[in-house]
Every structure is written in structure tokens, then in C-alpha cells.
Design a protein around this motif. Structure first.
Motif, PDB file in Angstrom:
ATOM      1  N   VAL A  15     -26.005 -21.194  26.157  1.00 24.28           N
ATOM      2  CA  VAL A  15     -26.138 -20.108  25.184  1.00 24.28           C
ATOM      3  C   VAL A  15     -24.940 -20.153  24.234  1.00 24.28           C
ATOM      4  O   VAL A  15     -23.787 -20.031  24.648  1.00 24.28           O
ATOM      5  CB  VAL A  15     -26.213 -18.738  25.884  1.00 24.28           C
ATOM      6  N   LEU A  16     -25.237 -20.342  22.936  1.00 21.11           N
ATOM      7  CA  LEU A  16     -24.195 -20.416  21.911  1.00 21.11           C
ATOM      8  C   LEU A  16     -23.984 -19.086  21.201  1.00 21.11           C
ATOM      9  O   LEU A  16     -22.877 -18.771  20.770  1.00 21.11           O
ATOM     10  CB  LEU A  16     -24.538 -21.488  20.869  1.00 21.11           C
ATOM     11  N   TYR A  17     -25.079 -18.357  21.070  1.00 21.78           N
ATOM     12  CA  TYR A  17     -25.012 -17.063  20.376  1.00 21.78           C
ATOM     13  C   TYR A  17     -25.914 -16.082  21.109  1.00 21.78           C
ATOM     14  O   TYR A  17     -27.019 -16.428  21.517  1.00 21.78           O
ATOM     15  CB  TYR A  17     -25.487 -17.193  18.926  1.00 21.78           C
ATOM     16  N   GLU A  18     -25.422 -14.845  21.278  1.00 14.97           N
ATOM     17  CA  GLU A  18     -26.262 -13.829  21.898  1.00 14.97           C
ATOM     18  C   GLU A  18     -25.809 -12.437  21.485  1.00 14.97           C
ATOM     19  O   GLU A  18     -24.637 -12.073  21.645  1.00 14.97           O
ATOM     20  CB  GLU A  18     -26.227 -13.952  23.422  1.00 14.97           C
ATOM     21  N   ASN A  19     -26.738 -11.696  20.902  1.00 20.41           N
ATOM     22  CA  ASN A  19     -26.527 -10.282  20.573  1.00 20.41           C
ATOM     23  C   ASN A  19     -25.203 -10.026  19.853  1.00 20.41           C
ATOM     24  O   ASN A  19     -24.417  -9.150  20.234  1.00 20.41           O
ATOM     25  CB  ASN A  19     -26.609  -9.432  21.844  1.00 20.41           C
ATOM     26  N   GLY A  20     -24.937 -10.817  18.811  1.00 20.88           N
ATOM     27  CA  GLY A  20     -23.745 -10.606  17.997  1.00 20.88           C
ATOM     28  C   GLY A  20     -22.504 -11.326  18.470  1.00 20.88           C
ATOM     29  O   GLY A  20     -21.465 -11.272  17.798  1.00 20.88           O
ATOM     30  N   VAL A  21     -22.593 -12.004  19.598  1.00 23.84           N
ATOM     31  CA  VAL A  21     -21.430 -12.688  20.163  1.00 23.84           C
ATOM     32  C   VAL A  21     -21.587 -14.200  20.021  1.00 23.84           C
ATOM     33  O   VAL A  21     -22.587 -14.779  20.455  1.00 23.84           O
ATOM     34  CB  VAL A  21     -21.233 -12.327  21.651  1.00 23.84           C
ATOM     35  N   TYR A  22     -20.585 -14.833  19.403  1.00 23.26           N
ATOM     36  CA  TYR A  22     -20.542 -16.294  19.285  1.00 23.26           C
ATOM     37  C   TYR A  22     -19.769 -16.840  20.486  1.00 23.26           C
ATOM     38  O   TYR A  22     -18.557 -16.654  20.586  1.00 23.26           O
ATOM     39  CB  TYR A  22     -19.879 -16.703  17.976  1.00 23.26           C
ATOM     40  N   LYS A  23     -20.470 -17.499  21.381  1.00 22.18           N
ATOM     41  CA  LYS A  23     -19.895 -17.881  22.662  1.00 22.18           C
ATOM     42  C   LYS A  23     -18.901 -19.034  22.566  1.00 22.18           C
ATOM     43  O   LYS A  23     -18.052 -19.199  23.437  1.00 22.18           O
ATOM     44  CB  LYS A  23     -21.009 -18.275  23.637  1.00 22.18           C
ATOM     45  N   THR A  24     -19.026 -19.867  21.526  1.00 17.12           N
ATOM     46  CA  THR A  24     -18.191 -21.072  21.436  1.00 17.12           C
ATOM     47  C   THR A  24     -17.168 -21.010  20.309  1.00 17.12           C
ATOM     48  O   THR A  24     -16.340 -21.915  20.191  1.00 17.12           O
ATOM     49  CB  THR A  24     -19.080 -22.312  21.225  1.00 17.12           C
ATOM     50  N   LEU A  25     -17.238 -19.970  19.486  1.00 14.24           N
ATOM     51  CA  LEU A  25     -16.399 -19.922  18.289  1.00 14.24           C
ATOM     52  C   LEU A  25     -15.621 -18.616  18.195  1.00 14.24           C
ATOM     53  O   LEU A  25     -16.117 -17.553  18.584  1.00 14.24           O
ATOM     54  CB  LEU A  25     -17.265 -20.057  17.027  1.00 14.24           C
ATOM     55  N   ASP A  26     -14.424 -18.711  17.644  1.00 18.21           N
ATOM     56  CA  ASP A  26     -13.657 -17.527  17.253  1.00 18.21           C
ATOM     57  C   ASP A  26     -14.064 -17.232  15.817  1.00 18.21           C
ATOM     58  O   ASP A  26     -13.481 -17.754  14.864  1.00 18.21           O
ATOM     59  CB  ASP A  26     -12.161 -17.818  17.350  1.00 18.21           C
ATOM     60  N   ILE A  27     -15.101 -16.422  15.648  1.00 18.09           N
ATOM     61  CA  ILE A  27     -15.720 -16.256  14.335  1.00 18.09           C
ATOM     62  C   ILE A  27     -14.764 -15.629  13.317  1.00 18.09           C
ATOM     63  O   ILE A  27     -14.788 -15.975  12.129  1.00 18.09           O
ATOM     64  CB  ILE A  27     -17.033 -15.446  14.444  1.00 18.09           C
ATOM     65  N   GLU A  28     -13.895 -14.740  13.756  1.00 18.58           N
ATOM     66  CA  GLU A  28     -12.943 -14.125  12.825  1.00 18.58           C
ATOM     67  C   GLU A  28     -11.972 -15.169  12.277  1.00 18.58           C
ATOM     68  O   GLU A  28     -11.644 -15.171  11.083  1.00 18.58           O
ATOM     69  CB  GLU A  28     -12.192 -12.985  13.509  1.00 18.58           C
ATOM     70  N   LYS A  29     -11.509 -16.053  13.137  1.00 20.73           N
ATOM     71  CA  LYS A  29     -10.597 -17.117  12.699  1.00 20.73           C
ATOM     72  C   LYS A  29     -11.321 -18.082  11.751  1.00 20.73           C
ATOM     73  O   LYS A  29     -10.750 -18.506  10.743  1.00 20.73           O
ATOM     74  CB  LYS A  29     -10.050 -17.876  13.908  1.00 20.73           C
ATOM     75  N   VAL A  30     -12.558 -18.413  12.075  1.00 23.13           N
ATOM     76  CA  VAL A  30     -13.330 -19.333  11.232  1.00 23.13           C
ATOM     77  C   VAL A  30     -13.491 -18.763   9.828  1.00 23.13           C
ATOM     78  O   VAL A  30     -13.295 -19.461   8.828  1.00 23.13           O
ATOM     79  CB  VAL A  30     -14.711 -19.621  11.864  1.00 23.13           C
ATOM     80  N   ILE A  31     -13.842 -17.495   9.738  1.00 18.88           N
ATOM     81  CA  ILE A  31     -14.013 -16.862   8.430  1.00 18.88           C
ATOM     82  C   ILE A  31     -12.689 -16.827   7.675  1.00 18.88           C
ATOM     83  O   ILE A  31     -12.617 -17.149   6.481  1.00 18.88           O
ATOM     84  CB  ILE A  31     -14.590 -15.441   8.587  1.00 18.88           C
ATOM     85  N   TYR A  32     -11.609 -16.438   8.367  1.00 21.44           N
ATOM     86  CA  TYR A  32     -10.292 -16.366   7.727  1.00 21.44           C
ATOM     87  C   TYR A  32      -9.864 -17.722   7.174  1.00 21.44           C
ATOM     88  O   TYR A  32      -9.429 -17.843   6.023  1.00 21.44           O
ATOM     89  CB  TYR A  32      -9.259 -15.856   8.730  1.00 21.44           C
ATOM     90  N   GLU A  33      -9.990 -18.765   7.981  1.00 20.42           N
ATOM     91  CA  GLU A  33      -9.542 -20.088   7.569  1.00 20.42           C
ATOM     92  C   GLU A  33     -10.422 -20.655   6.439  1.00 20.42           C
ATOM     93  O   GLU A  33      -9.924 -21.381   5.569  1.00 20.42           O
ATOM     94  CB  GLU A  33      -9.548 -21.047   8.761  1.00 20.42           C
ATOM     95  N   THR A  34     -11.695 -20.323   6.439  1.00 26.30           N
ATOM     96  CA  THR A  34     -12.572 -20.782   5.371  1.00 26.30           C
ATOM     97  C   THR A  34     -12.196 -20.126   4.052  1.00 26.30           C
ATOM     98  O   THR A  34     -12.140 -20.780   3.003  1.00 26.30           O
ATOM     99  CB  THR A  34     -14.047 -20.479   5.705  1.00 26.30           C
ATOM    100  N   GLU A  35     -11.932 -18.842   4.075  1.00 25.17           N
ATOM    101  CA  GLU A  35     -11.502 -18.132   2.862  1.00 25.17           C
ATOM    102  C   GLU A  35     -10.167 -18.697   2.345  1.00 25.17           C
ATOM    103  O   GLU A  35      -9.980 -18.890   1.139  1.00 25.17           O
ATOM    104  CB  GLU A  35     -11.357 -16.639   3.152  1.00 25.17           C
ATOM    105  N   LYS A  36      -9.272 -18.980   3.265  1.00 22.95           N
ATOM    106  CA  LYS A  36      -7.967 -19.529   2.899  1.00 22.95           C
ATOM    107  C   LYS A  36      -8.121 -20.888   2.227  1.00 22.95           C
ATOM    108  O   LYS A  36      -7.514 -21.155   1.171  1.00 22.95           O
ATOM    109  CB  LYS A  36      -7.095 -19.657   4.147  1.00 22.95           C
TER     110      LYS A  36
END
Length: 428
Positions: A398-419
Motif C-alpha cells: 500500500v503506497l497511498y491510503e486515505n490521505g496518507v502517503y506511505k512511502t513519501l514525506d509529502i510536505e518535504k517533496v512539495i517544499y523542495e519542488t517549490e524551491k
């Protein structure tokens, strides 16, 4: 894991209710309307849920998530040469890595389990796919504008290195394809050399074909051949291939694509947004050509919501032909799943069947827009939304379930992409 008393889209793409689906390791090992005797560990109650094969995004450029919203309201050639190519000249490895993770997160959120990618920075893309847990057919996109020897170029070296390092990596989740960007970004000799190399190693091919009328007609003027005939004459279709777009192909082209066993990936929303045109899907179906669905990139689409793509895939042919009976919900769902898996060479994926890989998604059908259920297949295609995906599983994980990304730190991913995006814009 056992899915209990759940509605499923079975291997023939029919709806079956009150089913039991057992997953062990990376495989589906039990499908029945009877409770299994063996213990599958965790049990998921299927009330108000639909279990179906995950979607396969047949044509994508994941790192272009960095360019979402960059270069709006432009024709394709202007969009490419005035906005996209200059931006891509400033790409960094770190930016590509995080942009790929961002796209993988978006994919799993919307039920995509595997993508076919055409880009570069292969090390970073492979690392991101591996980390995410997704599947991908990665290809180092090849453009070659001059008469120098292609196989001696740095692009060819990167392509060969990627194949040797990553084909079959991540427990088989990564497959390395070859990729000619297009007829108009390469020379005949470079295309021929790429075709010969691809055939020699037994790899698959990805290529853009007849995306715009301008591209199509200029090829005819230059070579007295359509892009399909031109590419075929150089051996591009001598290996299992996926031709993306094919908006402006002609009747003889369809015959060639059928004869060569080429899969065609239709990208409805991207083609609409760039006003490239509408692929004639019914004529492809009449030829018996394998048709898949792709998003293209978040730069030319803005969103990777596959439910939107499936709905548009099913609706546009009805408008073009004036026939509301063309493209059934079953045909659209097969294009979104098992046809895409076939195009990727993943013969044990794409449908719920004992022995297949457990690439599954679960949809919440207990929402107002999914009721009443006169025709659940129709509801999936015409009423369901990407947000209805409540679980995405790849190879039994399970990679994603009910709003939770099991394999990724989604906040960090978004921050680094914006940067990374801000840093690139500062240099343009």
C-alpha cells in the motif's frame, strides 16, 4: 491481506459483488465469491468500496511537474521552444528528483500504479521511482539535430548507461525503454541508429507521433512521407513500440501501426489544452490496435487526475463521430489499465486475476455521485472522481491510503519542488 465482501472489476472487466480477493507477497492469489479457508492476515471490509486494477499512465514526463502552469495559452511549438526548452536548459538533478517524486505522489493519489516516462536525468528519475514504490517504464528521450554520429553522443551514452544500470531494477518495477523524442527533433541517421540499437538489445520504444497538424504536414513536405511511414522506414517500429498522440495519422498509417503491433497512447486533455486536435479512437479500435491512455505532463495538462482523462477519452469520440454509442465504459477502462500494462510489456499486470501482480486501487463508491448504481461501469467512467481513490497498492504494498502517503514525506517533496522551481526561474 484479504479484501472481504467487496465489489470488484473482474479480469473480464465486469462488475462482481460480494467477492473475496486475497493478496500474498506481490501477487493476487485468491479471487472468489467464497470466504477462503487460509489466513491472509489483515482483512479489509469491502462495504461501499470497489476494488479494481490500478491505472497505467501510458505517456508522461514526470519531471515537468516543475512547469505546471508555466507557459499557458500557447500553441505547442511556441510552448516548447519559447517556454519549455529554455526552462529545461536550467534543470538540476535535485529539481528533477523532487519533481519526479511529486508526480509519483500525484499518480498514486489518483490511482495510477505505473507510468511510461520519456525524459532525461535517468539516475534521479530511477531513484525517485524506486523510493516511491511505483512502477515505471523509463526512457532517456533522444533528440539529435546534427549529422554527427549519434551513438558517440553523450545522449546515447546516458541512454545505454541507464539501460545497463536500471533495466529490471527495483525488483522489476523499473523497465528501461528507448525513446526517440520525435521525427522533427532528430535526423534520419540518428533515428536509424537508435532503432538498430533498440532491436539489438530487445528493448521497447517510445516516440511522439503526429501530435500536431504542423508537425505532420511538415514531415510530408520534407520526406514525402507521413511521420508514421518515415519512422517505420527507419526501423523505429521494429521493436514493441508506443506511439504517443497520433492525432493526425492517416489511414495507411493505421495499417502500418496495426501490422507492426504498435500501441497508441491517446492524451485527450493535453491535446485539447494545446489545441493539437482529437485522436480518432474509433478508427484505431476498428483496426484492432492496442490503445492506452496518458496524461502527457503536468505542464501540458496541469493535472494527473486519471478519472478526468478516462472520461474525456470516452466522450470525445462521441462528439467527433456524432455517435453516442462509440467507446463503451469497458473499452475506456481497459485502455486505462490492462492495455497500458500490455504496452509496457507487463503481461502479469492490469487486471484482477489469480497470479497477477497485486497492482490494485480501491474506490469509495459510498458517495452521492456514485448513486444510484444502475450501471456501475458507467458510473466509474462518467461520475467517479480522482478523489474517490482511497487506496493505491503496487506489488502488494500500500503506497497511498486515505490521505496518507506511505512511502513519501509529502510536505518535504512539495517544499523542495517549490524551491527548485524558484531557483530555475531566477536563472532564466
Amino acid at each position: 491481506m484479504l479484501f472481504k465482501e467487496i465489489t470488484i472489476l473482474d479480469e473480464n472487466f465486469n462488475i462482481k459483488e460480494n467477492m473475496y480477493v486475497g493478496v500474498r507477497g506481490d501477487r493476487i492469489v485468491y479471487v472468489s465469491n467464497q470466504m477462503p479457508e487460509e489466513d491472509f492476515g489483515e482483512v479489509r471490509n469491502g462495504k461501499g468500496r470497489l476494488l479494481m486494477p490500478g491505472f497505467v499512465n501510458g505517456h508522461a514526463h514526470a519531471p515537468m511537474g516543475l512547469m505546471r502552469g508555466y507557459g499557458e495559452n500557447m500553441a505547442l511549438q511556441d510552448w516548447l521552444f519559447k517556454k519549455i526548452f529554455p526552462f529545461e536548459d536550467k534543470l538540476t538533478s535535485e529539481g528533477v528528483y523532487y519533481a519526479t517524486l511529486l508526480s509519483m505522489a500525484e499518480c498514486m493519489r489518483f490511482g495510477i500504479v505505473s507510468t511510461s516516462e520519456m525524459y532525461y536525468f535517468m539516475d534521479e528519475m530511477a531513484a525517485a521511482v524506486t523510493e516511491s514504490g511505483m512502477k515505471s517504464n523509463l526512457s532517456r528521450s533522444i533528440s539529435h539535430f546534427d549529422d554527427s554520429d549519434f551513438m558517440s553522443s553523450y545522449r546515447a551514452k546516458e541512454m545505454i548507461e541507464a539501460y545497463e544500470k536500471y533495466n529490471g531494477a527495483a525488483e522489476g518495477r523499473i523497465i528501461i525503454d528507448m525513446s526517440l523524442h520525435s521525427e522533427y527533433t532528430s535526423t534520419p541517421e540518428s533515428a536509424r541508429q537508435l532503432a538498430e540499437y533498440t532491436k539489438s538489445i530487445g528493448a521497447r520504444m517510445q516516440v511522439h507521433v503526429s501530435e500536431t497538424k504542423k508537425e505532420h504536414e511538415e514531415c510530408k513536405e520534407k520526406y514525402n512521407m507521413t511521420p508514421v511511414k518515415y519512422l517505420n522506414s527507419l526501423g523505429i517500429f521494429d521493436t514493441p513500440s508506443t506511439a504517443a498522440h497520433c492525432v493526425w495519422i492517416e489511414e495507411d498509417d493505421r495499417d502500418i501501426l496495426k501490422e507492426k503491433g504498435v500501441s497508441i497512447c491517446v492524451n485527450p486533455i493535453s491535446n485539447l489544452k494545446l489545441a493539437s486536435g482529437i485522436c480518432d479512437i474509433p478508427k484505431l479500435l476498428d483496426k484492432g490496435i492496442n490503445i492506452t491512455i496518458g496524461t502527457d505532463s503536468a505542464a501540458s495538462n496541469n493535472c494527473l487526475d486519471f478519472m478526468e482523462e478516462i472520461k474525456m477519452f470516452a466522450l470525445l469520440p462521441k462528439l467527433v463521430t456524432g455517435d453516442p454509442t462509440v467507446i463503451t465504459p469497458k473499452q475506456a477502462l481497459m485502455a486505462a489499465t490492462v492495455n497500458g500494462a500490455m504496452a509496457q510489456g507487463r503481461t502479469d499486470c492490469g487486471c484482477i486475476k489469480e497470479g497477477n501482480k497485486a497492482d490494485l486501487i480501491m474506490l469509495n463508491t459510498d458517495v452521492p455521485w456514485m448513486h444510484p448504481k444502475h450501471d456501475l461501469l458507467g458510473n466509474i467512467v462518467y461520475a467517479a472522481r480522482g478523489s474517490d481513490v482511497v487506496m493505491t497498492m503496487v506489488d502488494g504494498r500500500v503506497l497511498y491510503e486515505n490521505g496518507v502517503y506511505k512511502t513519501l514525506d509529502i510536505e518535504k517533496v512539495i517544499y523542495e519542488t517549490e524551491k527548485a522551481t524558484k531557483e530555475i526561474l531566477a536563472e532564466i
